[in-house]
Design a protein around this motif. Structure first.
Motif, PDB file in Angstrom:
ATOM      1  N   SER A  42      45.950   4.561  20.850  1.00  0.00           N
ATOM      2  CA  SER A  42      46.013   4.138  19.448  1.00  0.00           C
ATOM      3  C   SER A  42      47.096   3.107  19.197  1.00  0.00           C
ATOM      4  O   SER A  42      47.433   2.819  18.047  1.00  0.00           O
ATOM      5  CB  SER A  42      46.250   5.364  18.549  1.00  0.00           C
ATOM      6  OG  SER A  42      47.457   6.024  18.916  1.00  0.00           O
TER       7      SER A  42
ATOM      8  N   THR B 288      41.743   7.251  23.955  1.00  0.00           N
ATOM      9  CA  THR B 288      42.917   8.020  23.571  1.00  0.00           C
ATOM     10  C   THR B 288      44.079   7.100  23.215  1.00  0.00           C
ATOM     11  O   THR B 288      45.173   7.578  22.887  1.00  0.00           O
ATOM     12  CB  THR B 288      43.353   8.946  24.720  1.00  0.00           C
ATOM     13  OG1 THR B 288      43.598   8.156  25.895  1.00  0.00           O
ATOM     14  CG2 THR B 288      42.277   9.989  25.024  1.00  0.00           C
TER      15      THR B 288
ATOM     16  N   ALA C 106      46.381  -1.751  19.656  1.00  0.00           N
ATOM     17  CA  ALA C 106      45.068  -1.163  19.946  1.00  0.00           C
ATOM     18  C   ALA C 106      44.011  -2.247  19.771  1.00  0.00           C
ATOM     19  O   ALA C 106      43.256  -2.267  18.809  1.00  0.00           O
ATOM     20  CB  ALA C 106      44.809   0.025  19.026  1.00  0.00           C
TER      21      ALA C 106
ATOM     22  N   VAL D 114      39.042   7.724  18.191  1.00  0.00           N
ATOM     23  CA  VAL D 114      40.366   7.741  18.812  1.00  0.00           C
ATOM     24  C   VAL D 114      40.861   9.178  18.755  1.00  0.00           C
ATOM     25  O   VAL D 114      41.051   9.732  17.674  1.00  0.00           O
ATOM     26  CB  VAL D 114      41.344   6.806  18.086  1.00  0.00           C
ATOM     27  CG1 VAL D 114      42.682   6.778  18.807  1.00  0.00           C
ATOM     28  CG2 VAL D 114      40.758   5.398  17.976  1.00  0.00           C
TER      29      VAL D 114
ATOM     30  N   GLN E 183      40.138  -1.623  19.051  1.00  0.00           N
ATOM     31  CA  GLN E 183      39.831  -1.203  17.684  1.00  0.00           C
ATOM     32  C   GLN E 183      39.963  -2.360  16.697  1.00  0.00           C
ATOM     33  O   GLN E 183      39.100  -2.570  15.831  1.00  0.00           O
ATOM     34  CB  GLN E 183      40.762  -0.056  17.244  1.00  0.00           C
ATOM     35  CG  GLN E 183      40.587   1.236  18.021  1.00  0.00           C
ATOM     36  CD  GLN E 183      41.591   1.381  19.157  1.00  0.00           C
ATOM     37  OE1 GLN E 183      41.660   0.507  20.042  1.00  0.00           O
ATOM     38  NE2 GLN E 183      42.353   2.459  19.151  1.00  0.00           N
TER      39      GLN E 183
END
Length: 270
Positions: free
Chosen positions: A221, A219, A228, A245, A231
């Protein structure tokens, strides 16, 4: 000469050669490791996974043709003056010492890495049992977590480099490391900075060399304080990696299943 013999051994007339029937993609086998953030804010996500575990496992069994192995690891962090909330809990004390690791290199915090279940063939029953203990007081109360970032990257490092979940299989199988967290990666200092970026990039390189695909469900981002990093640095540099996400974990089990199915479809085409 061996190649010529192999070709000539196939019969003519449209019959299928043995090597034409070799399984591909996930059907060749699956090693699936779950790395779950076990800090206080993750209780709802863990309960959702527990409630839908049969559906998740059924998807893995279907995609793998029954040739699968599961592993379940959790990561937590706490102040050095404390101990994990579950230090004396039955599900934790029953684990062998080889499945528990404390990282003490940080200045103010320790990181607790725990393998609730290591890789074993077709181990859905024991995996489900170990998962059921999570967020289940007194069996295994939720951990603490300190600050924002959490040490999932350290657990991934132990799984990739030190066989903390057991050895990953070689060969043409699908190997997944599914990371579930609401925070960026922290290493051993409860912070997410360029050091963690470099560490995640190195983990991506290692995963690539082993054929491990990383799947992130989060959750988080990004924020004014932290990027993040999973990612950007891990998934962004991992061959075949993917991320979901979402604002909440309300659909997490379906997201896990969808990611597995997507990867299996893609791997079959390779």
């Amino acid at each position: 000469m061996l190649a010529i013999l192999g070709i000539s051994s196939c019969k003519k007339g449209g019959e299928v050669c043995v090597y034409d029937n070799e399984p591909t993609g996930c059907n060749a086998g699956m090693d699936v490791a779950f790395l779950i953030d076990y800090t206080a804010s993750m209780g709802g996500a863990i309960d959702s996974i527990k409630n839908e575990v049969n559906n998740i496992i059924n998807a893995i069994v279907a995609e793998s043709g029954g040739d699968y192995r599961l592993a379940l690891g959790i990561f937590d962090e706490y102040q050095k003056v404390m101990e994990p909330s579950y230090i004396a809990s039955p599900a934790f004390t029953a684990l062998p010492a080889s499945q528990k690791k404390v990282i003490t290199s940080g200045a103010t915090t320790n990181q607790q890495l725990t393998m609730m279940e290591t890789f074993a063939p077709a181990n859905a029953p024991s995996f489900s049992t170990q998962l059921s203990f999570l967020n289940n007081n007194p069996n295994m109360p939720m951990g603490y977590g300190i600050g924002g970032p959490e040490p999932g990257d350290l657990l991934l490092h132990e799984m990739l480099n030190n066989n903390f979940a057991g050895s990953w299989r070689s060969g043409n199988i699908t190997k997944l490391a599914i990371i579930i967290t609401d925070a960026p990666a922290s290493g051993d200092d409860d912070n997410a900075d360029v050091t963690d970026d470099a560490f995640l990039q190195a983990l991506a390189t290692t995963a690539n060399s082993m054929g491990v695909q990383c799947v992130l469900l989060t959750t988080f981002s990004g924020s004014p304080w932290y990027t993040a990093n999973y990612q950007l640095q891990l998934i962004g540099n991992n061959t075949g990696g993917s991320a979901v996400v979402a604002p909440t974990f309300s659909n997490i089990s379906n997201n896990i299943i969808q990611q597995i199915q997507n990867i299996c479809s893609e791997n079959k085409r390779r």
